[in-house]
Structures are given as structure tokens and as C-alpha cells.
Design an enzyme around this catalytic site. Structure first.
Site, PDB file in Angstrom:
ATOM      1  N   ASP A  18       0.818  -1.208   0.000  1.00  0.00           N
ATOM      2  CA  ASP A  18       0.000   0.000   0.000  1.00  0.00           C
ATOM      3  C   ASP A  18       0.857   1.264   0.000  1.00  0.00           C
ATOM      4  OD1 ASP A  18      -2.665   1.384   0.475  1.00  0.00           O
ATOM      5  OD2 ASP A  18      -1.575   2.034   2.259  1.00  0.00           O
ATOM      6  N   GLU A  41       1.572  -0.091  -4.820  1.00  0.00           N
ATOM      7  CA  GLU A  41       0.703   1.043  -5.136  1.00  0.00           C
ATOM      8  C   GLU A  41       1.559   2.297  -5.008  1.00  0.00           C
ATOM      9  OE1 GLU A  41      -3.041   3.731  -3.581  1.00  0.00           O
ATOM     10  OE2 GLU A  41      -1.944   2.445  -2.200  1.00  0.00           O
TER      11      GLU A  41
END
Length: 590
Positions: free
Chosen positions: A259, A296
Site C-alpha cells: 500500500d 501502489e
């Protein structure tokens, strides 16, 4: 890096900030001994007779400098929530049934992003396992689970996690997680786990009681940054990398989605992302099964996906927001905020050919130049994971509305075709495949009234600054916000929902049977478009994808055979492809 020379036992804990640590096991306390050897400093060891206890389900915690008991930073189970005692769990007792699983590569695959709490009415791992046949019929290859680690409350997006080693108990805990992965592998599906190493949630984070896990005053969007490069960071990095290895080894996970890696502040010569890449390769070599690391990132920095031998980080993939933005704007016409630079088919054409729009170009949203070009000799298009919708692009809208709420079937179908036939790796967000009418809103269940109030008020202020009516922003703490976000599965068999679902199935099958769509490099995509007439077509090999974004029928010279069309009135006759307004077709050119 992952071998701890101190030889950790079950109850050993790293607490370099503490003057005293006592271990609570069930209702008995034990003194712990401070020790270090082999370079591992700040560890506390339990008495040998206690450390030898191997039973599962034993409740325990730590009293640090007279405070506590606090849960174990490496807790595998939290039966009573993140503020309660930890419980022992031995992952090696599970009898795995996936010995025949050979894994999947990212290239050529389709990913399905899933939030366990809203995917099924029950919101559990076992209930999600009951839908695996549906996913196989859909034609996806990987299930990407939003974060499942321990967070405060019953339901949450998962990005408020504070105990990275624990599987959230209401989802079923670690045993249910192992059952889920086993079942997915039996069905021929890989599992990618979304992990969050850039911040911790607002409730239940006791890590600072133990050691320098965070860097106070050096914050990111969500609070203090994780200590990746300051004093004591050797063991913080080990904590993170051992957690990543836990998913890949103990839970047989096929990959990790990392993330918001742009929020990982690391000034060391060897960036932690490079260590993630090396870890994935190491475990893949051990097991003979691919381990896919996907970042990401909004940096548009292709170094993430370059090989380590070429000074890259060696990750298999990274998200590409530019594709999402380009498709979203050209379908919806929405040009506010970060969408402003994407308002033309010329932008979509550039993204299809080169991966990024911002590759050193000026970003009006950031008010600066952004990104750099992808070197075509060091990366392939399949390393970019793209989507039409995802949890962020839906859930971070004021009302959590999906594209279904504003687009016609025809426009949704064009988006599906572009995503599934692009040279990149497509990812679907759960329910997208049947045009789910349900929103996916931001929801929390903080038990602390003051935290719940602050979360709700902060959400309203955030969108009020962006010009939204505060009255339309749902209260994250209202249980109905969570309930509204659950999929309604009966929709999948009705009307245009069923029609769109069949289209996605056909597209997945077409992608699997048409190597040109997923193979080859960046230089093998050619694009033509006309912004005034609202059409775009791109070719890879002998396959051409034609999209008519306009309302009027489009006629384009083509000779070949139609492999797929989103509108039954599309026709290829006498050297002309006729496409009704708001439709797309895939053609094998002769």
C-alpha cells in the site's frame, strides 16, 4: 536480513525503550530477561519453561514499565480485539492440501480486488470461499484481498490496522485464512494480500510502548512515518520483512500488494522496496512458485519495476493511476481535481502506448512536473496494474458511488473492453463485473465515541473543502454505511447486470485465448483517435480494439472478423466496421 541471531522464542519481544518487561500468560506473571547477542539488541526473553509452552490459544500480553498488559507486536491472533490479550497460534499445524499448486505469473492474468466484509452478506473468509466457483467462471486469476490484519472495531476498510501479524477475528482469524488460501488454490486461483506498512491506525497502536517503530514529527498523510532509516530501524525493518515473509510462507500467499509505497520514507542506500523484491524472489526460489510483489505508487517512477541488476527495485508490478484517470474522464466527462489533465482521447492514447501520462510532464493538480518515462527495454506493459474502478477511486468519493450510478450500459461496456484488452494487467473491483448498484462507501466502527465523532467530522470537512454538500456525505460510523456497501448478489442475474457480467466473462476468455493482448512490449501498441468525433482504436499484432465514445454511429474501414462486440447492432461488412454510439468491438484484422 530475516534471520534473527538472538534466536527468538515464542514469547520473546523487542522492547529497547523499556526498563522492565513482564510477561502475562493467562493469569500468571513472569519476569523477562533483557538480552542481546549477534547484533540483535533490545530483546527480552521469557523463562525457558514458559517459552517451551506450545499450546495454541493461550492468552498473553506484556507489562512494559508497569503499564499494560499490551498485545504482542507479532500477535497472530486477537480474539478480544486489538486492545485485548494476544493468543498463541502455530500456523504449521495446518495440513495444507495445495501441494499441486504451481502458482500464477502476473503477465497474462486478471486480478479481482475483494473486501471481505462487504463481498458476502456474512463478511467472512469462509463465506468468500463459497463464491470461488463464481470467480473461476468469471475468468479471473488472482484474488486480491484488502487488508485483513488486526484493526479496532468490527468492520473497517482495513487500512486502520495496528497488528500486522494478526488476521482480523470477525473475518474468521488465521485458521479461516489458511482454509481460504487452500480453497483458492484448489480452484486454480492465486491470492494476493494487500499489506500496509506505511502507517498504523488511530486506535490500538501500542508499538511506541515497545520501541522506535515510528518517527515522531516526520509524518505522512495518516500520521507519524514508520521508522525505516533512523536509530533502531534495523529491527523495525526486520519486523516488516518478517511479516511479509509470514504471508508468503506460513499462509502460502502468492503475492503482496504494498500500500502507498510513496509514503515509505527511507533514505537508506538499500531501499526497503528493493528488499521486498529480493524477498519475493528468495521465497519463489525456495518453493518453485512465483511470488508477486505489486506496489501502489503515485510517483510514476518506473524504477520500482526495473530489475535490481539495473538499479531497480525488482518488483513485479505497480499500479498505474494514469490509466484509470484517462478512461474515467473520457467516459464520465468529470474533470475536477486530479482529473483535469486527462480530458482528451490524446491522453488515453499516450497512456496506452507509454504507460504513464505524467512521465516528466507538468501536473496541474500537483503544480509541478511529475514522473519519468518507462524504459521499454527494462519493463513490459504487464507490469502496470490498471483498473476501471477500485476501492480508492470509489470509496474516496463523497458518496462512494460507482460508475454504475452515472454511466449507461454502453459506457460501462467500453470501460470493460479498454481495461480487459489493454496491454497492461487488468484488475476488477468486486461487483464491477455485473455493474453493482450498491455504493462502496468509507466505513468505520471505532468503539471509542470521541474517535468515531472525529472521523465523521473530518470526513465532512474534507469534502466540504472540495465543494460537496456536507449533507450527502455518509457518516462512516453509521452501521448503515457499512450495510449499504455490501454487494447484492441477486443483481448479477438481472437485466443489464447479467449482460455486463457475460461481457466480462467473454472478455476474460478472449484475453486468455488471444496472446497479442497480453504479450509483447510497449512498442507493439499503435493508437489512432479523433477527439472531435470521439473515437479511439488501438492495435496489438493483428488484433484491433475500436471504441466509439460518441452518441452517433461510427463507420471505420476494416477488413477482418469480429471477435467481440458490446452492441448487437455492430457489424463488419464490405470492409467497414459500423459501431453504434457508446459501444466497442474487438476485431481480428485480415
Amino acid at each position: 536480513m530475516l534471520e534473527n541471531a538472538a534466536g527468538k522464542n515464542r514469547y520473546d519481544v523487542w522492547a529497547p525503550n523499556a526498563d522492565s518487561v513482564r510477561l502475562l500468560v493467562e493469569d500468571r506473571e513472569y519476569g523477562m530477561e533483557h538480552h542481546h547477542d549477534g547484533g540483535a539488541r533490545g530483546w527480552w526473553r521469557a523463562p525457558a519453561d514458559v517459552a517451551a509452552e506450545q499450546a495454541d490459544g493461550v492468552r498473553y500480553g506484556y507489562i512494559v514499565d508497569g503499564e499494560g498488559p499490551f498485545p504482542d507486536p507479532r500477535s497472530r491472533r486477537q480474539p478480544d480485539g486489538v486492545h485485548g490479550l494476544s493468543a498463541t497460534f502455530d500456523p504449521s499445524t495446518h495440513e495444507w492440501k495445495d501441494s499441486g499448486w504451481k502458482g500464477r505469473n502476473l503477465k497474462g492474468s486478471v486480478i479481482y480486488e475483494m473486501h471481505l466484509g462487504t463481498f458476502t452478506p456474512e463478511g467472512t473468509l469462509d463465506a468468500a470461499a463459497g463464491k470461488l466457483d463464481y470467480l473461476v467462471e468469471l475468468g479471473v486469476d488472482f484474488i486480491e484481498l484488502l487488508p485483513v490484519n488486526g484493526f479496532n472495531g468490527v468492520h473497517n476498510w482495513g487500512y486502520d490496522g495496528v497488528l500486522w501479524y494478526a488476521v482480523h477475528e470477525p473475518y474468521g482469524g488465521p485458521e479461516a485464512y489458511q482454509r481460504f488460501v487452500d480453497a483458492a488454490h484448489a480452484a486454480g486461483l492465486g491470492v494476493i494480500q494487500d499489506v500496509v506498512y506505511n502507517h498504523l491506525g488511530p486506535s490500538g497502536n501500542y508499538l511506541p510502548k515497545y520501541g522506535p517503530y515510528l518517527k515522531s514529527g516526520e509524518g505522512n498523510t495518516w500520521g507519524d512515518s514508520v521508522n525505516l532509516d533512523g536509530p533502531g530501524s534495523d529491527d523495525v525493518r526486520r519486523y516488516i520483512l518478517e511479516n511479509a515473509a509470514m504471508w508468503l510462507r506460513d499462509y502460502h500467499v502468492d503475492g503482496l500488494r504494498l500500500d502507498a509505497v510513496h509514503a515509505l520514507r527511507d533514505e537508506r542506500a538499500v531501499h526497503i522496496l528493493e528488499e521486498f523484491g529480493a524477498l519475493g524472489d528468495e521465497i519463489a526460489a525456495e518453493t518453485g512458485i512465483p511470488r508477486t510483489m505489486i506496489a501502489e505508487s503515485d510517483l510514476n517512477n518506473p524504477r520500482l519495476i526495473y530489475p535490481r541488476k539495473d538499479n531497480g527495485y525488482g518488483l513485479e508490478g505497480q499500479w498505474s493511476d494514469d490509466f484509470h484517470h484517462a478512461v474515467h474522464v473520457n467516459l464520465s466527462g468529470e474533470t475536477t481535481g486530479y482529473y483535469a489533465d486527462f480530458d482528451s482521447l490524446a491522453v488515453l492514447a499516450k497512456v496506452l502506448q507509454h504507460g504513464f501520462l505524467h512521465d516528466g510532464s507538468y501536473s496541474s493538480f500537483r503544480e509541478r512536473h511529475h514522473g519519468r518515462p518507462i524504459r521499454h527495454d527494462l519493463a513490459q506493459p504487464s507490469a502496470l496494474v490498471v483498473c476501471l474502478q477500485n476501492h480508492d477511486q470509489i470509496g474516496n468519493r463523497a458518496t462512494g458511488d460507482r460508475l454504475t450510478a452515472s454511466l449507461s450500459y454502453g459506457k460501462l461496456a467500453i470501460g470493460a473492453v479498454l481495461t480487459m484488452t489493454s496491454p497492461f494487467t487488468p484488475m476488477l473491483f468486486m461487483g464491477e463485473e455485473f455493474g453493482a448498484s450498491t455504493p462502496w462507501q468509507f466505513f468505520t466502527s471505532h468503539p471509542e465515541p470521541e474517535l468515531g465523532k472525529a472521523t465523521a467530522e473530518g470526513r465532512i470537512k474534507e469534502f466540504e473543502r472540495m465543494g460537496w454538500d456536507p449533507a450527502v456525505v455518509p457518516d462512516p460510523q453509521d452501521p448503515e454505511t457499512f450495510q449499504r456497501s455490501k454487494l447484492k448478489w441477486d443483481e448479477a442475474g438481472e437485466g443489464d447486470h447479467a449482460r455486463l457480467l457475460q461481457l466480462y466473462k467473454d472478455l476474460a476468455q478472449l484475453r486468455r485465448n488471444t496472446p497479442e493482448l497480453a504479450d509483447g512490449g510497449f512498442g507493439e501498441t499503435s493508437v489512432e483517435f479523433d477527439d472531435d468525433e470521439h473515437w479511439l482504436q488501438f492495435s496489438r499484432g493483428s488484433v484491433r480494439v475500436v471504441c466509439n465514445f460518441g452518441n452517433e454511429a461510427l463507420g471505420t474501414p476494416l477488413t477482418g472478423s469480429v471477435l467481440l462486440a458490446t452492441d448487437s447492432e455492430a457489424a463488419l461488412e464490405e470492409g467497414t466496421l459500423t459501431l453504434p454510439g457508446g459501444s466497442a468491438a474487438v476485431v481480428r484484422v485480415h
